[in-house]
Design an enzyme around this catalytic site. Structure first.
Site, short mmCIF file in Angstrom:
data_model
loop_
_atom_site.label_atom_id
_atom_site.label_comp_id
_atom_site.label_asym_id
_atom_site.label_seq_id
_atom_site.Cartn_x
_atom_site.Cartn_y
_atom_site.Cartn_z
N GLY A 158 8.61 -10.03 10.66
CA GLY A 158 7.53 -11.03 10.64
C GLY A 158 6.16 -10.50 10.29
O GLY A 158 5.40 -11.15 9.58
N CYS A 179 1.62 9.18 8.98
CA CYS A 179 0.27 9.69 8.81
C CYS A 179 -0.57 9.31 10.02
O CYS A 179 -0.53 8.18 10.47
CB CYS A 179 -0.31 9.04 7.56
SG CYS A 179 -2.03 9.34 7.24
#
Ligand SMILES: Cc1ncc(COP(=O)(O)O)c(C=O)c1O
Length: 394
Positions: free
Chosen positions: A207, A332
């Protein structure tokens, strides 16, 4: 297009990571936190009203991807959908064989699930893509063995935006009687999906990648394949996925997907114009390369590697200081970054794979944001390159 991506003067261009929940989806969800808070398993009206809302959402999602409502099961997001699809086939088919084919560019939701299955005695073949991130149908066919039970190949790649030819790849799997799963988390809502046309057996979506809420997703499982449960308990989702349903989340996700489908053509044209303008500007920089497929790529997705900066986390941090939120597309954090396994699989050196830089637009971005993004990115790349030169000298 309204200028609401610039919240608190920030420019958000990391829509492949997550998206802003649309106003319409928030409005659709709100009653299910307050007036309509019932447990959908309950037989009184509060419960039944919640159950009706889930059924309606199931119809909406099914229609959006050309499926039947009975083929849609709700989950907690893309990660669970991928886990469920793969584990379900592995468990159901383990007597027929223990070989699974996937690709080296999948999201970790697939790769780590396959790793776990390897510990459990399954064999996994990971196909490597070409320089555009495409998987060769010939390579897939050559990898299929008599004991192959599943092929899992993503629809669109999160790091470099390439859209893969799922229809052709699924056809090859089926020619050999092998089930086909696709992780469509980055594709759903952004490009047309028709599960019948694609002829996939299982498809995952999430979603929060298309302006719905986080923590909710769905899996399509082609009838008569009822996936074996991954989560057992009270028997919700026809026994497929236990746990009290996230009613507001399911309602919000369905609403958001419906909105995306309704304006998909128009959004796609708009996002392409932002993307192509940015690509044109960035490629004027020396030592800048577009990663992924220049043609078959997600409408709002632009990804690059830049020579001569130590790693893109440095660039991302600098951009963050002026309110621009971009990313590398690979694991990251603010201070460190792993080399992208996707870029390494495509043949980039570790040094270049550390420099992966991704801009992913949504319909909430504006053309007015582009000059600032371009100016600052170019400036910081130059600064980082100069710094590197100095470090070499001293
Ligand atoms: C291709 C792909 N698959 C799966 C996921 C995981 O989805 P979720 O965050 O809903 O668990 C992501 C999220 O980045 C993704 O990009």
């Amino acid at each position: 297009m309204k200028d609401i991506s610039t919240i608190n003067s920030r420019i958000y261009i990391d829509n492949s990571a997550t998206t802003r929940v649309s106003d319409g989806a928030v409005k659709a969800m709100l009653p299910y936190f307050t007036e309509e808070f019932g447990n959908p398993s309950a037989i009184y009206s509060y419960g039944q009203d919640a159950k009706i809302a889930i059924d309606k959402a199931r119809h909406t999602i099914a229609k959006a991807i050309g499926a039947m409502p009975t083929e849609i099961f709700f989950t907690s997001g893309g990660t669970e959908s991928d886990n469920w699809a793969i584990h379900s086939v592995a468990e159901q088919k383990s007597k027929a064989g223990k070989h699974i084919i996937s690709t080296a560019i999948e999201h970790n939701a697939v790769l780590k699930t396959l790793k776990k299955l390897e510990w459990l005695g399954f064999n996994v073949t990971l196909l490597t893509p070409d320089s555009k991130g495409q998987i060769s149908p010939k390579d897939l066919e050559a990898a299929i063995r008599p004991d192959t039970i599943l092929v899992s190949i993503m629809f669109a790649n999160n790091v470099m935006g390439t859209i893969l030819d799922i229809q052709t790849l699924a056809q090859i799997a089926h020619k050999h009687g092998v089930l086909f799963h696709t992780d469509a988390v980055q594709a759903a809502g952004h490009i047309p999906i028709n599960v019948r046309k694609l002829d996939v057996d299982l498809l995952s979506l999430s979603g929060h990648k298309f302006h719905g809420p986080k923590g909710v997703g769905a899996i399509f499982a082609k009838i008569p394949r009822l996936p074996l449960p991954l989560i057992t308990g009270g028997g919700q989702e026809r026994g497929g996925r236990s746990g009290t349903e996230n009613v507001p989340g399911i309602v919000g996700m369905a609403h958001a997907l419906q909105e995306c489908i309704e304006s998909q053509k128009e959004n796609s044209v708009y996002l392409r114009s932002l993307r192509d303008r940015l690509i044109e500007e960035f490629l004027k920089l020396e030592g800048a390369y577009l990663t992924g497929d220049p043609i078959a790529r997600l409408p709002g997705h632009a990804s690059f590697v830049f020579e001569g900066i130590k790693h893109s986390a440095l660039l991302i941090n600098k951009l963050n200081e002026v309110g621009i939120c971009a990313s590398s597309g690979s694991a990251c954090s603010a201070t460190s970054q792993e080399a992208s396994h996707v870029l390494m699989a495509m043949g980039y050196s570790q040094e270049m794979a550390l420099n992966s830089f991704r801009v992913s637009f949504s319909r909430y971005n504006t053309m007015q944001e582009l000059p600032f993004i371009i100016e600052k990115t170019k400036l910081y790349i130059q600064e980082l390159r100069n710094l590197k030169k100095l470090q070499v000298l001293y």
